[in-house]
Design a protein around this motif. Structure first.
Motif, PDB file in Angstrom:
ATOM      1  N   GLU A  45       0.912  -1.177  -0.204  1.00 53.84           N
ATOM      2  CA  GLU A  45       0.126   0.211  -0.125  1.00 53.84           C
ATOM      3  C   GLU A  45       0.908   1.166   0.228  1.00 53.84           C
ATOM      4  O   GLU A  45       0.677   2.230  -0.671  1.00 53.84           O
ATOM      5  CB  GLU A  45      -0.835   0.001   1.286  1.00 53.84           C
ATOM      6  N   ILE A  46       2.104   1.154   0.819  1.00 52.74           N
ATOM      7  CA  ILE A  46       2.796   2.533   1.044  1.00 52.74           C
ATOM      8  C   ILE A  46       3.452   2.534  -0.476  1.00 52.74           C
ATOM      9  O   ILE A  46       3.471   3.870  -0.974  1.00 52.74           O
ATOM     10  CB  ILE A  46       4.019   2.176   1.866  1.00 52.74           C
ATOM     11  N   GLU A  47       3.980   1.654  -1.271  1.00 54.14           N
ATOM     12  CA  GLU A  47       4.514   1.618  -2.503  1.00 54.14           C
ATOM     13  C   GLU A  47       3.355   2.259  -3.523  1.00 54.14           C
ATOM     14  O   GLU A  47       3.840   3.257  -4.240  1.00 54.14           O
ATOM     15  CB  GLU A  47       5.103   0.523  -2.997  1.00 54.14           C
ATOM     16  N   LEU A  48       2.328   1.770  -3.784  1.00 53.55           N
ATOM     17  CA  LEU A  48       1.141   2.092  -4.474  1.00 53.55           C
ATOM     18  C   LEU A  48       1.009   3.592  -4.534  1.00 53.55           C
ATOM     19  O   LEU A  48       0.452   4.134  -5.181  1.00 53.55           O
ATOM     20  CB  LEU A  48      -0.108   1.328  -4.321  1.00 53.55           C
ATOM     21  N   LYS A  49       0.878   4.162  -3.021  1.00 52.35           N
ATOM     22  CA  LYS A  49       0.268   5.494  -2.733  1.00 52.35           C
ATOM     23  C   LYS A  49       1.759   6.174  -2.490  1.00 52.35           C
ATOM     24  O   LYS A  49       1.507   7.458  -1.873  1.00 52.35           O
ATOM     25  CB  LYS A  49      -0.454   5.355  -1.504  1.00 52.35           C
ATOM     26  N   TYR A  50       2.875   5.894  -2.978  1.00 46.93           N
ATOM     27  CA  TYR A  50       4.138   6.754  -2.575  1.00 46.93           C
ATOM     28  C   TYR A  50       3.843   8.135  -3.142  1.00 46.93           C
ATOM     29  O   TYR A  50       4.615   9.090  -2.576  1.00 46.93           O
ATOM     30  CB  TYR A  50       5.215   6.112  -3.282  1.00 46.93           C
ATOM     31  N   ASP A  51       3.216   8.430  -4.371  1.00 49.35           N
ATOM     32  CA  ASP A  51       3.283   9.919  -4.689  1.00 49.35           C
ATOM     33  C   ASP A  51       1.797  10.556  -4.045  1.00 49.35           C
ATOM     34  O   ASP A  51       1.669  11.698  -4.643  1.00 49.35           O
ATOM     35  CB  ASP A  51       3.175   9.679  -6.270  1.00 49.35           C
ATOM     36  N   GLN A  52       1.388   9.924  -3.182  1.00 49.41           N
ATOM     37  CA  GLN A  52       0.209  10.736  -2.362  1.00 49.41           C
ATOM     38  C   GLN A  52       0.230  10.929  -0.886  1.00 49.41           C
ATOM     39  O   GLN A  52       1.048  10.236  -0.408  1.00 49.41           O
ATOM     40  CB  GLN A  52      -1.099   9.530  -2.772  1.00 49.41           C
ATOM     41  N   PHE A  53      -0.431  12.115  -0.561  1.00 55.63           N
ATOM     42  CA  PHE A  53      -0.238  12.127   0.765  1.00 55.63           C
ATOM     43  C   PHE A  53      -1.289  11.119   1.644  1.00 55.63           C
ATOM     44  O   PHE A  53      -2.461  10.868   1.309  1.00 55.63           O
ATOM     45  CB  PHE A  53      -0.838  13.795   1.338  1.00 55.63           C
ATOM     46  N   HIS A  54      -0.761  10.401   2.631  1.00 57.65           N
ATOM     47  CA  HIS A  54      -1.504   9.361   3.121  1.00 57.65           C
ATOM     48  C   HIS A  54      -0.859   9.245   4.533  1.00 57.65           C
ATOM     49  O   HIS A  54       0.531   9.109   4.699  1.00 57.65           O
ATOM     50  CB  HIS A  54      -1.704   8.133   2.447  1.00 57.65           C
ATOM     51  N   ILE A  55      -1.601   8.368   5.258  1.00 60.40           N
ATOM     52  CA  ILE A  55      -1.143   7.904   6.401  1.00 60.40           C
ATOM     53  C   ILE A  55      -1.381   6.269   6.386  1.00 60.40           C
ATOM     54  O   ILE A  55      -2.524   6.091   6.175  1.00 60.40           O
ATOM     55  CB  ILE A  55      -1.810   8.261   7.768  1.00 60.40           C
ATOM     56  N   ALA A  56      -0.578   5.494   6.707  1.00 57.97           N
ATOM     57  CA  ALA A  56      -0.584   4.015   6.575  1.00 57.97           C
ATOM     58  C   ALA A  56      -0.040   3.592   7.828  1.00 57.97           C
ATOM     59  O   ALA A  56       0.438   4.173   8.761  1.00 57.97           O
ATOM     60  CB  ALA A  56      -0.122   3.422   5.470  1.00 57.97           C
ATOM     61  N   TYR A  57       0.125   2.058   8.247  1.00 53.29           N
ATOM     62  CA  TYR A  57       0.602   1.469   9.163  1.00 53.29           C
ATOM     63  C   TYR A  57       1.684   0.114   8.713  1.00 53.29           C
ATOM     64  O   TYR A  57       1.303  -0.570   8.074  1.00 53.29           O
ATOM     65  CB  TYR A  57      -0.456   0.983  10.293  1.00 53.29           C
ATOM     66  N   VAL A  58       2.851   0.428   9.025  1.00 54.18           N
ATOM     67  CA  VAL A  58       3.747  -0.691   9.081  1.00 54.18           C
ATOM     68  C   VAL A  58       3.935  -1.385  10.202  1.00 54.18           C
ATOM     69  O   VAL A  58       4.721  -0.952  11.471  1.00 54.18           O
ATOM     70  CB  VAL A  58       5.166  -0.047   8.604  1.00 54.18           C
ATOM     71  N   ASP A  59       3.640  -2.462  10.555  1.00 56.66           N
ATOM     72  CA  ASP A  59       3.560  -3.149  11.674  1.00 56.66           C
ATOM     73  C   ASP A  59       3.099  -2.387  12.854  1.00 56.66           C
ATOM     74  O   ASP A  59       3.452  -2.294  13.981  1.00 56.66           O
ATOM     75  CB  ASP A  59       5.209  -3.630  12.120  1.00 56.66           C
ATOM     76  N   LYS A  60       1.797  -1.777  12.518  1.00 58.20           N
ATOM     77  CA  LYS A  60       1.336  -1.089  13.617  1.00 58.20           C
ATOM     78  C   LYS A  60       1.925   0.250  13.849  1.00 58.20           C
ATOM     79  O   LYS A  60       1.420   1.009  14.727  1.00 58.20           O
ATOM     80  CB  LYS A  60       1.005  -1.613  14.845  1.00 58.20           C
ATOM     81  N   VAL A  61       2.989   0.610  13.162  1.00 57.96           N
ATOM     82  CA  VAL A  61       3.737   1.857  13.513  1.00 57.96           C
ATOM     83  C   VAL A  61       3.082   2.841  12.457  1.00 57.96           C
ATOM     84  O   VAL A  61       2.855   2.606  11.330  1.00 57.96           O
ATOM     85  CB  VAL A  61       5.268   1.831  13.176  1.00 57.96           C
ATOM     86  N   PRO A  62       2.652   4.098  12.829  1.00 57.67           N
ATOM     87  CA  PRO A  62       2.153   5.268  11.964  1.00 57.67           C
ATOM     88  C   PRO A  62       3.092   5.757  10.996  1.00 57.67           C
ATOM     89  O   PRO A  62       3.927   6.012  11.355  1.00 57.67           O
ATOM     90  CB  PRO A  62       1.252   6.029  12.936  1.00 57.67           C
ATOM     91  N   TYR A  63       2.685   5.738   9.617  1.00 56.96           N
ATOM     92  CA  TYR A  63       3.717   6.143   8.691  1.00 56.96           C
ATOM     93  C   TYR A  63       3.099   7.228   7.772  1.00 56.96           C
ATOM     94  O   TYR A  63       1.942   7.159   7.220  1.00 56.96           O
ATOM     95  CB  TYR A  63       3.737   5.047   7.705  1.00 56.96           C
ATOM     96  N   LEU A  64       3.446   8.455   7.671  1.00 51.13           N
ATOM     97  CA  LEU A  64       2.960   9.455   7.090  1.00 51.13           C
ATOM     98  C   LEU A  64       3.989   9.837   5.980  1.00 51.13           C
ATOM     99  O   LEU A  64       4.996   9.924   6.044  1.00 51.13           O
ATOM    100  CB  LEU A  64       3.238  10.818   7.951  1.00 51.13           C
ATOM    101  N   ARG A  65       3.345   9.856   4.765  1.00 46.47           N
ATOM    102  CA  ARG A  65       3.974   9.962   3.361  1.00 46.47           C
ATOM    103  C   ARG A  65       3.652  11.586   3.146  1.00 46.47           C
ATOM    104  O   ARG A  65       2.467  12.062   2.868  1.00 46.47           O
ATOM    105  CB  ARG A  65       3.584   9.236   2.444  1.00 46.47           C
ATOM    106  N   LEU A  66       4.909  12.435   2.880  1.00 48.11           N
ATOM    107  CA  LEU A  66       4.606  13.804   2.483  1.00 48.11           C
ATOM    108  C   LEU A  66       5.423  13.844   1.012  1.00 48.11           C
ATOM    109  O   LEU A  66       6.575  14.176   0.979  1.00 48.11           O
ATOM    110  CB  LEU A  66       5.057  14.701   3.364  1.00 48.11           C
ATOM    111  N   PRO A  67       4.750  13.541   0.001  1.00 47.74           N
ATOM    112  CA  PRO A  67       5.521  13.771  -1.446  1.00 47.74           C
ATOM    113  C   PRO A  67       5.996  15.129  -1.777  1.00 47.74           C
ATOM    114  O   PRO A  67       7.091  15.116  -2.336  1.00 47.74           O
ATOM    115  CB  PRO A  67       4.491  13.073  -2.487  1.00 47.74           C
ATOM    116  N   ASP A  68       5.044  15.943  -1.435  1.00 53.34           N
ATOM    117  CA  ASP A  68       5.791  17.375  -1.590  1.00 53.34           C
ATOM    118  C   ASP A  68       5.303  18.619  -0.761  1.00 53.34           C
ATOM    119  O   ASP A  68       4.437  17.961   0.094  1.00 53.34           O
ATOM    120  CB  ASP A  68       5.182  17.687  -3.135  1.00 53.34           C
TER     121      ASP A  68
END
Length: 485
Positions: A234-257
């Protein structure tokens, strides 16, 4: 902080009239001379980039590029010459653009094609016999690579047609790539850049699902699905998008720009996941590839990252004659005021420009204290992921965040594009040069960030999965902290 210094640290290219007195015909020699004169007079970092120690090197480089400009008749080639001249400064905020009225030199072609049409034609036209043909993705672009249309007179074998794009400058149906077969799965490629200018390069399909384009990018085949190719998360598919996901229950925020969404959008993301973030031992903020935009975009993240006040340097301006005029107009436009209204309503600010003309003007010396209205007690630790694609206000985020005791930065050095900002658009005729007019800090001569960037706390080679490593490393740090308590 006064209004004078509320301009975010990024290249603001305001819609202002360019200096028409410098407009010239499409002549590379004239363009070069105008550019050199403008940079030497108005570029805020010129005196730091060209010193007594390297002036001869600069003069020799300029002479060589000027001779090349004299022999140049093609506009695209002229742009290349000017860019090579600018490479001496190693400043990502100094660059050359095609002028708005030169669209004839910018590649534009439209082919009517939808994803459903492509998939329907795939079997009918035996596309499955060539592994290059299919739907490919890189970053914010999804393209369908098809044989060049038969009714087209261009000499090429295949084209990549945009199906989806997160770049508003690119629409569905536009041609993003052109391929000419060299041998086997190797190709000469015309790659259309973000501004639709053409970059001639080389590419090779190294696997049925991987297309590598020299110095630019790696494309992944989405359809038809290729066996034995790792499924994207999910993180790779949404890499160019602003989103929050969870990696082993760790919150992950992606800020592409920091330019394509408003701060309110980032704030809404944070609020939607607020409870889980502040209760977490670890929070990840991934800004890899974030070339910047507006500082304000990341402000909603700071209460989760900072653990107290931080110190920031005062910004400044190089107030040459031209810069002073430009900056006054820019400030008025940014506040939606006429020039006369600006002079009356912001008299103190206006006079600070006029009275300090001809100087490097800073509001104060040293640093000022920055605080946020709220600082949350959680998360315990924050991972920030960076790479060489992080520039401008991406770097100011790292600069601010790294003053927090709960932050650890992982990856590679940032781009080193932040010491100068506030872009002055200089008309060169058929081209436009842009260069910074301002300074990040009073001490950039002794403590520069450009061009080497901000180093991470933990260097991780780009061939290593930095996300997995950072989580493993941070968990070990937390274990050591609890043992030492």
């Amino acid at each position: 902080m006064t209004n004078l210094f509320k301009v975010s640290i990024y290249t603001i290219l305001l819609v202002l009239p360019l200096l028409s007195a410098w407009a010239q015909e499409c002549n590379c020699t004239n363009s070069f001379e105008i550019a050199r004169n403008a940079y030497e007079k108005n570029y805020s970092l010129f005196k730091y980039k060209v010193t007594d120690e390297n002036r001869d090197l600069y003069e020799a480089h300029s002479d060589i590029m000027f001779e090349k400009a004299k022999k140049t008749t093609n506009l695209n080639d002229c742009k290349v010459v000017l860019e090579r001249w600018l490479s001496f400064f190693r400043d990502g905020h100094a660059y050359i653009m095609m002028s708005n009225d030169q669209n004839g030199e910018i590649y534009s072609e439209h082919i009517d094609l939808t994803e459903n049409e492509f998939k329907s034609n795939y079997q009918k036209k035996s596309y499955d016999s060539n592994p290059l043909l299919g739907i490919w993705k890189n970053g914010g672009y999804t393209v369908a690579i098809i044989p060049s249309p038969q009714n087209n007179t261009k000499e090429r074998d295949y084209v990549g047609v945009v199906l989806e794009s997160s770049n508003p400058a690119w629409k569905k149906g536009e041609v993003k790539l052109e391929f000419n077969t060299v041998f086997g799965t190797s190709y000469d490629i015309n790659y259309m850049m973000g501004d639709h200018s053409i970059k001639k390069t080389f590419g090779k399909q190294t696997d049925r699902g991987v297309l590598e384009i020299d110095d630019l990018s790696e494309w992944t085949k989405l359809w038809p699905e290729v066996e034995n190719i790792k499924k994207q998360s999910e993180i790779e598919l949404k890499y160019d998008q602003f989103h929050i996901a969870y990696v082993d229950k760790v919150p992950y925020l992606r800020l592409p720009d920091f330019y394509s969404v408003e701060p309110s959008y980032v704030d809404s993301l944070m609020q939607a996941h607020h409870d889980r973030i502040i209760a977490s031992d670890v929070f990840i903020v991934d800004i890899r590839g974030n070339g910047g935009g507006s500082d304000g975009t990341y402000f909603p993240v700071l209460p989760y990252v900072l653990n107290g006040p931080i110190e920031l340097p005062f910004n400044g301006f190089w107030l040459s004659e031209d810069n002073t005029e430009y900056l006054i107009n820019a400030m008025a436009a940014s506040k939606e005021l006429t020039l006369d209204e600006y002079k009356q309503k912001d008299k103190k600010e206006y006079e600070s420009f006029i009275n300090n003309k001809g100087t490097s003007y800073f509001k104060g010396e040293g640093t000022w204290t920055f605080t946020t209205d709220t600082i949350y007690k959680g998360p315990k630790k924050v991972i920030i992921l960076i790479d060489e694609g992080v520039g401008s206000s991406g770097e100011t985020f790292v600069y601010r965040a790294n003053q927090s005791d709960r932050v650890v930065v992982y990856g590679q050095n940032t781009a080193g594009v932040v010491d100068g900002f506030n872009g002055f658009p200089q008309d060169l005729g058929c081209l436009t040069a842009v260069f910074p007019t301002s300074y990040r800090a009073p001490d950039i001569a002794t403590n520069p960030i450009d061009p080497y960037g901000i180093a991470p706390d933990v260097y991780v080679d780009k061939e290593i999965d930095v996300l997995s490593y950072a989580i493993e490393h941070m968990r070990r740090l937390l274990e050591l902290d609890s043992t030492n308590e």
